[in-house]
Write an enzyme that holds these catalytic residues in place. Structure first.
Site, PDB file in Angstrom:
ATOM      1  N   PHE A  19      46.626  41.903  52.649  1.00 30.74           N
ATOM      2  CA  PHE A  19      46.485  42.267  51.240  1.00 30.74           C
ATOM      3  C   PHE A  19      46.837  41.116  50.297  1.00 30.74           C
ATOM      4  CE2 PHE A  19      47.522  46.705  52.947  1.00 30.74           C
ATOM      5  CZ  PHE A  19      46.179  46.927  53.257  1.00 30.74           C
TER       6      PHE A  19
ATOM      7  N   GLU B  94      49.520  45.288  44.233  1.00 27.36           N
ATOM      8  CA  GLU B  94      49.750  43.911  44.679  1.00 27.36           C
ATOM      9  C   GLU B  94      49.466  42.880  43.582  1.00 27.36           C
ATOM     10  OE1 GLU B  94      48.754  46.368  48.310  1.00 27.36           O
ATOM     11  OE2 GLU B  94      47.863  46.098  46.311  1.00 27.36           O
TER      12      GLU B  94
ATOM     13  N   HIS C  90      36.572  29.120  21.468  1.00 29.80           N
ATOM     14  CA  HIS C  90      36.396  30.547  21.207  1.00 29.80           C
ATOM     15  C   HIS C  90      37.023  30.900  19.852  1.00 29.80           C
ATOM     16  CE1 HIS C  90      36.212  29.983  25.551  1.00 29.80           C
ATOM     17  NE2 HIS C  90      35.509  31.096  25.632  1.00 29.80           N
TER      18      HIS C  90
ATOM     19  N   HIS D 164      41.699  32.464  26.264  1.00 30.85           N
ATOM     20  CA  HIS D 164      40.574  31.745  25.678  1.00 30.85           C
ATOM     21  C   HIS D 164      40.787  31.502  24.185  1.00 30.85           C
ATOM     22  CE1 HIS D 164      39.676  36.079  25.320  1.00 30.85           C
ATOM     23  NE2 HIS D 164      39.168  35.749  24.149  1.00 30.85           N
TER      24      HIS D 164
ATOM     25  N   HIS E 188      32.328  34.924  19.700  1.00 24.84           N
ATOM     26  CA  HIS E 188      33.338  34.863  20.762  1.00 24.84           C
ATOM     27  C   HIS E 188      33.536  33.465  21.329  1.00 24.84           C
ATOM     28  CE1 HIS E 188      35.617  35.819  24.377  1.00 24.84           C
ATOM     29  NE2 HIS E 188      34.713  35.132  25.061  1.00 24.84           N
TER      30      HIS E 188
END
Length: 662
Positions: free
Chosen positions: A438, A412, A28, A68, A263
């Protein structure tokens, strides 16, 4: 082209990035080319770091959240002399190299965190800033700032789109973490094209609303403007800072800059040549860096060595003047407390009355906090339910960084990332907590915990259909299988007080493996035969009369008591069974073959697993001739007792299931 040394030095980053990606035919280039100036200015003139000692405790931390763009970080590590060679850059993204596609903590020296999922680095940076603030409040004395460093994090549009950044930055602003500096590489390009198609908010207004000082840099290639922005960020002693740097993706490559195609693919040979010509580079030879540039980087590292030398002298004087703090320092950084834990009351002095394992865990947490001064953690707004509050330990807040109870709010995902950041920083032992169902929200960060070998503890309560009336949305079924599927994560589901203590013991002595401790809401009876053997992951709780049992019952958590009761009934029917409690599969698998065979002999093929969750993952213990007393679907709204009856997680069904095997 006549260029000053700073321009040549930052262009060296761009050239190395382009060449390494071209060599790999993968990578990238857009972000490294666009943000090279910001990264160079930060590392060269603002960050406190010493390449000769990358683990210096008071170094500034830098996280590349946009993982990246890893070649940007690798180029910096090479040029500043962290040990990465040109050969390492030539092996970018190749098998066994020190330069993998995304930065990996513990693999490459100088990489502070494993970053791949966008935004994760933002959350971990907040955790590092929390750790610095807490340790500074504990250890610093007038004229002796032994903890005094910044946390820098660099990310892009993708990091800002991910919800984890919003969660983490909202908390960072609330806590006033002024040693946190976020650099936002704003190039208005994502993989699908212009960010206008999906991301048009005013990011600076958003960050201001979170409580950040916001600063804008109009020209991402102007290192003087970038430097002024970083200096301004450091002047604010009440707020974290967010610096929006307007850049051009793929800067310097005439055919690619400003385009989405910059990119995630190599520039191509012709475009690399055009880039070098456009930058006025001295040579088209791949990986060519002028000697004067290397010498410049060597000179830049002198300041960092001097800063560490000054700190080392400061620390010697600090320890001499405050011997009690020196002793405290060693307690915070001593990771070998296994003997002390075993000999402590951790495994004893429990009431014999029925009790939930969440309550028992809460009691143990308050014992551990007295043994481990660096023990710090909290819950996603559920401490009263998770039983994770440490008495007399204070609440960490903008007004009290000494507090050891962290209040994450209902966040969370970022909670787990922040826990990772605290662990990465060093000097503290974090835990985080929420309802077990969760765990779905934080699983990506738990995965990173395991990947980075961070011994963080996840405390999950309300562990099964035993939750009761809240219904299927709050009753975990598949979550235990999910966590057990993560490599290098120890998942404990204890049956009573002694097994809960064993889970915490294994978690605290771990150095390279995170732990998940899964606990009940409902009260469980205390079993006479449980004990320290639980630290082996599984053990024979009640044995058969015969040397070789007719069948084996294997259970975890609340279902161990069901197995014990079922054994009584089976004995009366002439079936001689062994009861095995298995609080942690992963620890059991680490035992030698002789021990595992002594607990679950291969010759006994009639085995029944009892667990009020999905049976997924139990196959290797049940085998082809065994059976399951487990959940087959989601739960329902009813009391826990009614649900165990409804789904036949009962003594009668266990007995029936065993009889049917004969």
């Amino acid at each position: 082209m006549n260029q000053n040394i700073d321009t040549k030095a930052l262009n060296a980053i761009r050239v190395l990035a382009a060449d390494a990606i071209e060599e790999a035919k993968s990578g990238h280039p857009g972000m490294p080319l666009g943000s090279a100036a910001a990264a160079y200015e930060m590392w060269a003139h603002h960050m406190k770091h010493n390449p000769k000692n990358p683990l210096w405790v008071n170094r500034d931390r830098f996280i590349l959240s946009a993982g990246h763009g890893s070649i940007l970080l690798y180029s910096l590590l090479h040029l500043f002399g962290y040990g990465l060679t040109v050969e390492d850059l030539k092996k970018f993204r190749q098998k066994g190299s020190l330069t993998p596609g995304h930065p990996e903590y513990g693999h490459t020296m100088g990489v502070e965190a494993t970053t791949g999922p966008l935004g994760a680095g933002m959350g971990m940076a907040v955790g590092m800033a929390i750790a610095e603030a807490h340790l500074a409040s504990v250890f610093n004395k007038t004229d002796y700032p032994v903890f005094d460093h910044y946390t820098y994090v660099l990310g892009g549009d993708g990091c800002m789109m991910e919800g984890i950044s919003s969660e983490a930055f909202s908390l960072a602003g609330t806590l006033g973490l002024h040693k946190l500096i976020v650099l936002y590489d704003s190039n208005n390009i994502s993989i699908e094209g212009s960010t206008e198609i999906a991301f048009t908010e005013d990011v600076l207004m958003r960050m201001k609303a979170y409580g950040f000082q916001v600063i804008s840099v109009e020209d991402g290639n102007d290192i003087e403007e970038i430097g002024q922005a970083i200096a301004k960020a450091k002047q604010d002693k009440t707020k974290p800072s967010f610096i929006k740097i307007n850049t051009q993706i793929g800067y310097g490559c005439p055919q690619k800059q400003g385009k989405a195609s910059a990119h995630g693919e190599p520039l191509g040979t012709e475009n690399v040549t055009a880039l070098k010509n456009n930058l006025g580079w001295d040579s088209l030879e791949p990986f060519y860096i002028p000697d004067e540039v290397y010498k410049h980087y060597q000179l830049l590292t002198v300041k960092g060595r001097e800063q560490e030398a000054d700190w080392n002298q400061l620390f010697v004087e600090y320890c001499s003047r405050y011997p009690n703090m020196k002793e405290k320092w060693h307690k915070y950084h001593d990771k070998d407390i296994e003997k002390e834990l075993l000999e402590n009351e951790l495994f004893s002095n429990f009431d014999i009355r029925p009790e939930s394992t969440r309550n028992l865990s809460g009691s143990i947490i308050n014992r551990i906090k007295n043994l481990l001064p660096g023990f710090i953690g909290g819950s996603a707004d559920l401490a009263p339910s998770n039983k994770t509050y440490m008495e007399m330990a204070g609440d960490f807040s903008k007004l009290n960084y000494k507090g050891r109870n962290l209040h994450f709010g209902v966040r969370e995902l970022s909670m787990a990332a922040i826990g990772n950041g605290i662990a990465l920083h060093g000097g503290l032992r974090p835990f985080v907590s929420t309802f077990f169902v969760f765990s779905d929200y934080l699983k990506p960060m738990a995965r990173l915990s395991a990947m980075m070998k961070l011994p963080i503890t996840y405390v999950f309560t309300h562990d099964s259909i035993g939750v009761g009336e809240d219904g299927p949305t709050h009753q975990p079924v598949e979550q235990l299988a999910m966590l057990r599927a993560i490599p290098n994560l120890n998942v404990f589901r204890p049956a009573d007080a002694k097994e809960t203590a064993a889970a915490w013991y294994q978690s605290i002595i771990s150095k390279t493996t995170p732990s998940a401790i899964v606990l009940t809401r409902q009260k469980l009876q205390q079993l006479e035969e449980t004990g320290k053997e639980a630290i082996n992951g599984a053990y024979v709780l009640q044995d058969s009369i015969k040397e070789i049992p007719d069948a084996i019952l294997i259970a975890s958590g609340s279902e161990v008591a069901i197995a014990v009761e079922a054994k009584k009934d089976l004995v009366s029917k002439g079936v001689d069974v062994r009861v095995v409690s298995m609080p942690c599969m992963e620890i059991f698998e680490q035992q030698d073959l002789e021990y595992r065979e002594s607990v679950i002999p291969q010759s006994v093929r009639k085995r029944v697993v009892i667990e009020a969750l999905s049976d997924f993952g139990w196959g290797r213990y049940v085998g082809l001739d065994g059976a399951y007393v487990t959940m087959k679907g989601f739960g329902a709204c009813a009391s826990g007792e009614e649900l165990f009856e409804k789904y036949k997680i009962t003594v009668d069904n266990v007995v029936k299931t065993v009889i049917e095997l004969f």
